[in-house]
Motif scaffolding. Structure first.
Motif, mmCIF file in Angstrom:
data_model
loop_
_atom_site.group_PDB
_atom_site.id
_atom_site.type_symbol
_atom_site.label_atom_id
_atom_site.label_comp_id
_atom_site.label_asym_id
_atom_site.label_seq_id
_atom_site.Cartn_x
_atom_site.Cartn_y
_atom_site.Cartn_z
ATOM 1 N N ASN A 145 45.933 10.672 77.986
ATOM 2 C CA ASN A 145 45.636 9.802 79.122
ATOM 3 C C ASN A 145 45.660 10.624 80.405
ATOM 4 O O ASN A 145 46.090 11.777 80.417
ATOM 5 N N ASN A 186 40.896 9.264 71.068
ATOM 6 C CA ASN A 186 40.216 8.516 72.135
ATOM 7 C C ASN A 186 38.826 8.059 71.682
ATOM 8 O O ASN A 186 38.378 6.963 72.036
ATOM 9 N N ASN A 210 45.379 0.865 82.351
ATOM 10 C CA ASN A 210 44.667 0.364 81.167
ATOM 11 C C ASN A 210 43.786 -0.843 81.455
ATOM 12 O O ASN A 210 43.746 -1.802 80.673
ATOM 13 N N HIS A 234 55.513 -3.235 83.892
ATOM 14 C CA HIS A 234 55.373 -2.084 84.794
ATOM 15 C C HIS A 234 55.835 -2.439 86.202
ATOM 16 O O HIS A 234 56.526 -1.654 86.854
ATOM 17 N N ALA A 293 54.764 -5.597 75.867
ATOM 18 C CA ALA A 293 53.821 -4.606 75.329
ATOM 19 C C ALA A 293 54.586 -3.326 75.049
ATOM 20 O O ALA A 293 55.155 -2.730 75.975
ATOM 21 N N GLU A 294 54.590 -2.899 73.795
ATOM 22 C CA GLU A 294 55.281 -1.665 73.413
ATOM 23 C C GLU A 294 54.699 -0.463 74.181
ATOM 24 O O GLU A 294 55.429 0.459 74.569
ATOM 25 N N SER A 295 53.377 -0.498 74.435
ATOM 26 C CA SER A 295 52.740 0.624 75.145
ATOM 27 C C SER A 295 53.390 0.858 76.512
ATOM 28 O O SER A 295 53.556 1.999 76.952
ATOM 29 N N CYS A 296 53.793 -0.230 77.176
ATOM 30 C CA CYS A 296 54.410 -0.087 78.510
ATOM 31 C C CYS A 296 55.757 0.628 78.411
ATOM 32 O O CYS A 296 56.126 1.411 79.289
ATOM 33 N N GLU A 297 56.485 0.342 77.316
ATOM 34 C CA GLU A 297 57.769 1.025 77.122
ATOM 35 C C GLU A 297 57.546 2.515 76.923
ATOM 36 O O GLU A 297 58.303 3.341 77.405
ATOM 37 N N GLN A 298 56.452 2.830 76.215
ATOM 38 C CA GLN A 298 56.199 4.241 75.897
ATOM 39 C C GLN A 298 55.675 5.030 77.092
ATOM 40 O O GLN A 298 55.974 6.206 77.228
ATOM 41 N N ASN A 299 54.850 4.380 77.941
ATOM 42 C CA ASN A 299 54.222 5.177 79.012
ATOM 43 C C ASN A 299 54.936 5.068 80.359
ATOM 44 O O ASN A 299 54.620 5.809 81.293
ATOM 45 N N ALA A 330 49.576 11.646 75.399
ATOM 46 C CA ALA A 330 48.699 10.849 74.534
ATOM 47 C C ALA A 330 47.269 10.775 75.065
ATOM 48 O O ALA A 330 46.609 9.728 74.985
#
Ligand SMILES: C[S@@+](CC[C@H](N)C(=O)[O-])C[C@H]1O[C@@H](n2cnc3c(N)ncnc32)[C@H](O)[C@@H]1O
Length: 198
Positions: free
Chosen positions: A190, A147, A103, A41, A7-13, A188
């Motif tokens: 969150n 959001n 998430n 994660h 998941a790209e989101s995991c790399e970003q957050n 972002a």
């Protein structure tokens, strides 16, 4: 190893979340993760925080992917993933120092959020900390247009999902013997809501 879910989101957050977890999970201890997803994660946080033992969980279909990440990491502080559907009455964890979920609260139904808070409280020891990452509404208001757009997208996909209200979560936590420890603002739009079990 190929075929690992990603998941790209995991790399970003992962970096901003790590900075908060270092503060919230500062003492040596055991972390229960709810809804580990790909397993990215679990591997990253456990590798970065050598004082923690990480216990990933998710529903059954997610487990093979998490296993691939954990096998490749080969770190004895990252435990084999366990099937944990938040709906089960008795959770197979007790006396955990910490709990973490990212998430998931806007993905599952409100009834499942209730089950998650009940189960996490059951699993934590007194004084334990539960960090919950994702978008949150305050007083029924979105914190950003993106959001609001995301919430519409979620609800079109599953009417039972959606961004939760901070005030509802505070009440739910209280019903489960937990109080707000810190509300961390994250990139972002969150947040990480950190709850402490009494
Ligand atoms: C959007 S993903 C987030 C995954 C990961 N934590 C992340 O940040 O990338 C939502 C996760 O919730 C899990 N999930 C959905 N329903 C669940 C349930 N009833 N009990 C436990 N986990 C559930 C899914 O399998 C999935 O891993």
């Amino acid at each position: 190893m190929s075929n690992k879910p990603f998941a790209e989101s995991c790399e970003q957050n992962k970096q901003p979340i790590l900075q908060v977890l270092k503060k919230a999970f500062s003492e040596p201890g055991k972390v229960l993760e709810v809804g580990s997803g790909t397993g990215q994660h679990a591997v990253f946080f456990a590798q970065q925080m050598e004082h923690l033992q990480w216990f990933p969980t998710d529903i059954e279909e997610a487990l093979p992917g998490i296993q691939l990440w954990i096998k490749e990491a080969g770190n004895e502080r990252i435990k084999a993933p366990v099937v944990l559907d938040v709906n089960i009455e008795i959770w197979p964890f007790r006396n955990m120092d910490y709990a973490y979920t990212a998430n998931t609260v806007h993905i599952v139904s409100w009834s499942e959020v209730k089950s998650m808070f009940r189960g996490v409280s059951q699993a934590l020891k007194s004084g334990g900390i539960f960090c919950q990452y994702g978008p949150i509404n305050y007083n029924g208001q979105y914190t950003s247009p993106s959001n609001e757009h995301f919430d519409q997208w979620l609800k079109n996909r599953d009417p039972d999902s959606g961004i939760r209200d901070f005030e509802d979560l505070v009440l739910l936590a209280k019903e489960n013997n937990m109080i707000l420890y810190t509300d961390f603002e994250m990139p972002a739009n969150n947040h990480i809501l950190a709850w402490q079990k009494r």
